[in-house]
Every structure is written in C-alpha cells, then in structure tokens.
Design a protein around this motif. Structure first.
Motif, PDB file in Angstrom:
ATOM      1  N   THR A 116      14.652  26.481 -25.105  1.00  0.00           N
ATOM      2  CA  THR A 116      15.497  26.885 -23.916  1.00  0.00           C
ATOM      3  C   THR A 116      14.797  26.896 -22.896  1.00  0.00           C
ATOM      4  O   THR A 116      15.704  26.449 -21.559  1.00  0.00           O
ATOM      5  CB  THR A 116      15.796  28.897 -24.217  1.00  0.00           C
TER       6      THR A 116
ATOM      7  N   TYR B 168      15.384  23.458 -22.006  1.00  0.00           N
ATOM      8  CA  TYR B 168      16.819  22.696 -21.795  1.00  0.00           C
ATOM      9  C   TYR B 168      16.589  22.982 -20.532  1.00  0.00           C
ATOM     10  O   TYR B 168      17.064  22.737 -19.516  1.00  0.00           O
ATOM     11  CB  TYR B 168      17.585  23.486 -22.373  1.00  0.00           C
TER      12      TYR B 168
ATOM     13  N   LYS C 186      25.902  23.862 -23.767  1.00  0.00           N
ATOM     14  CA  LYS C 186      25.465  24.155 -25.186  1.00  0.00           C
ATOM     15  C   LYS C 186      25.839  23.770 -26.662  1.00  0.00           C
ATOM     16  O   LYS C 186      24.825  24.514 -27.344  1.00  0.00           O
ATOM     17  CB  LYS C 186      26.118  25.712 -24.997  1.00  0.00           C
ATOM     18  N   MET C 187      26.344  22.894 -26.841  1.00  0.00           N
ATOM     19  CA  MET C 187      26.971  22.130 -28.181  1.00  0.00           C
ATOM     20  C   MET C 187      25.642  21.353 -28.672  1.00  0.00           C
ATOM     21  O   MET C 187      24.928  21.320 -29.553  1.00  0.00           O
ATOM     22  CB  MET C 187      27.448  22.186 -28.261  1.00  0.00           C
TER      23      MET C 187
ATOM     24  N   PHE D 186      22.118  22.475 -27.363  1.00  0.00           N
ATOM     25  CA  PHE D 186      21.203  23.189 -27.719  1.00  0.00           C
ATOM     26  C   PHE D 186      21.188  23.669 -29.600  1.00  0.00           C
ATOM     27  O   PHE D 186      20.291  23.925 -29.774  1.00  0.00           O
ATOM     28  CB  PHE D 186      21.499  24.197 -26.483  1.00  0.00           C
ATOM     29  N   LEU D 187      22.462  24.310 -29.572  1.00  0.00           N
ATOM     30  CA  LEU D 187      23.016  25.067 -30.623  1.00  0.00           C
ATOM     31  C   LEU D 187      22.706  23.821 -32.168  1.00  0.00           C
ATOM     32  O   LEU D 187      22.424  24.086 -32.969  1.00  0.00           O
ATOM     33  CB  LEU D 187      24.115  25.179 -30.639  1.00  0.00           C
TER      34      LEU D 187
END
Lengths: 168, 168
Positions: B141, B144, B156-157, B159-160
């Motif tokens: 994180t 990021y 966010k996508m 990241f996930l």
C-alpha cells in the motif's frame, strides 16, 4: 481461519488508538487543529483520513457479520471529529468481538454480495482473502501514510501492534 | 489456511505488474525518467518505492520458506531500476509458487525467528497473521501510495487484482 483472521483485523483497528493519540500530540505541539489531519489526503482525488478509517471499519464489520450469517449493522459514517472517529472504531471493535468462533462454522459455504459488484456473489473464503484483508490493510496503511506524510511520529510498531513473540 | 493466505499474498505481488506498467506510461507521457518514481518517498524519513516493493517480496518469500520448513533463499535487494525490480518480483513469485500445499502441513508447529526480534521466536500462526500479512500489505500500500501521490493513474482495482466473483 475465519475467527483468527478477523480477530487480527480487529486488532489492527485497535492499533489506530495509538496513532490518533500521536496525531493529537503532534497538532498540540505544532499548534494547529487536529481536524486538519482528519481531512488530509495523499492526492486531491483520494479520500481523506476519516474516510480511510471508516472504510477499514466497514470491511471489518461486514466480514464479521456476513461470514457469521448476520446482517451487517448499519453505521452512519458521518463522523467529522477525532472523538467521533474513536467512537466509531470502538463500536466496530465491539461488534466484531461479539462474534464467537462457532458462529463462523459455515463461513466457507456463504456467498457474499457487495454493493460495488451488482449481480455477483463471492464465496466466503475468497471474500475473506481477496476482499476483506486487502481492503482493511489498504485503508489502514493509507490512513497511517497520511499521518506520516504530515509529520506525525507514528512508526511501524504502532502499525503492527502487539505480536506474540516468546523467548527463544 | 497457510497455503491459501500465502497464495493470496503472492497474487498481491503479481498485481504490482500493472502498477509498474502505469508508472512507465505516466513518466513517458510526462517526459521524466521512471527512476524518479522508483526513488520517491512519502516522507523524507520513509523508505523509497524500490525498498517498499523489496520488503513486500521479502515477507512473501520468508513466509513461504519458514512455514514450509525451508531456509529462506537469499535475494540481494540491490535493484535500482524498474526492470530489475520486475525481475525481483518474478523471482519471489516463482519461489512462493514452488511451495505446494502439503509442504505447509507443519506450519502451525513451527517457530520463526526474525532479525529485528533477537532472542525471540513467534509461532507459525502468529507469524502469518501478525507479521506476514500486515507487513506485506503495509509495504504494498505504501508503494501504491507513492505512485498515486505522484500522479500515476493506479486505482483500487489495480491494488486488489482478480477476485473470484460469480453470477448471483
């Protein structure tokens, strides 16, 4: 593993208390209002500190509820002050800790629906490992980074919190 | 749960590939060298992007090794370019994916030693949930956030990464 993982995520929320205390000490020493930190962001189109904490709380609350067969309690997410945020964390922790290990017995068979994935469901284990855990630590780390970027003296041990080391 | 959790952490490293691609696209469009992002930090006394990625890799590699009864392979952590970093991630993912589920059979009984906790050990489950998972997502994180803070269009996508949603 559901109980163990969610307990650890709940502990991660409890770790926030030390960060909030340090945020207050920092702003008192520097003579500015702590609300500045509460509404700070890392980029103009990222969410502020309060939102990051609310979001981490929401993922803990939702996992504890859906994976134990309960409806997730409604929390308003309307906090604007650090003390309101403390109360929000406390309410979330209390709910998550009210769920006992046997209540997660059917967690693997559950299907979870998410507001941002309409028409879709995700199985309990994938929900825990692909949605819950990454989102909780994403939002907590972003909250931590907002404080750290703005000079608050939080450190990695404040992020990690207690770890069960024993003498070798 | 060891295999499942470490597999998900390994997937989180794979998600980095899309961020690195976006970092390169951003710097090409803005006409500056991607090494600026690789050495950016969120605060002067925080570590840079390259370190954050190396550290996330180290925690994945160490968990896969110690919890499966192996010695953690030595990676030098001397990367200075984005392509060296890609190779480091690839090497880490390859090692983590070489460990099969049965190799984690005794993970709960293992005691792990950490360089930053001399004279102490931590049990396998506590190591996984209190050390491995929070540290991996903390460093990912933060990496990021360094990109996002500097204008890279990661979301966010990214990241996930992939999530196993199915039709309701």
């Amino acid at each position: 593993m559901y109980y163990q993982v969610i307990s650890q995520c709940t502990q991660a929320l409890k770790n926030l208390e030390a960060w909030l205390d340090k945020a207050e000490q920092h702003t008192a020493a520097k003579k500015f209002d702590v609300s500045v930190l509460m509404t700070s962001r890392l980029a103009p189109d990222m969410k502020d500190f309060i939102y990051q904490v609310q979001s981490a709380c929401d993922y803990v609350k939702a996992a504890a509820a859906w994976l134990s067969g309960q409806t997730s309690p409604k929390h308003e997410d309307n906090e604007r002050t650090i003390d309101e945020l403390r109360a929000h964390i406390g309410k979330t922790v209390a709910f998550a800790e009210s769920v006992t290990e046997p209540q997660y017995a059917s967690a693997s068979e559950r299907k979870v629906t998410l507001s941002w994935a309409p028409g879709k469901v995700i199985g309990g284990e994938d929900y825990l490992l692909q949605v819950t855990v990454p989102n909780i630590f994403f939002h907590l780390t972003t909250a931590y980074a907002i404080l750290r970027h703005n000079g608050v003296d939080v450190g990695k041990m404040d992020f990690l919190g207690p770890m069960k080391f024993v003498d070798a």
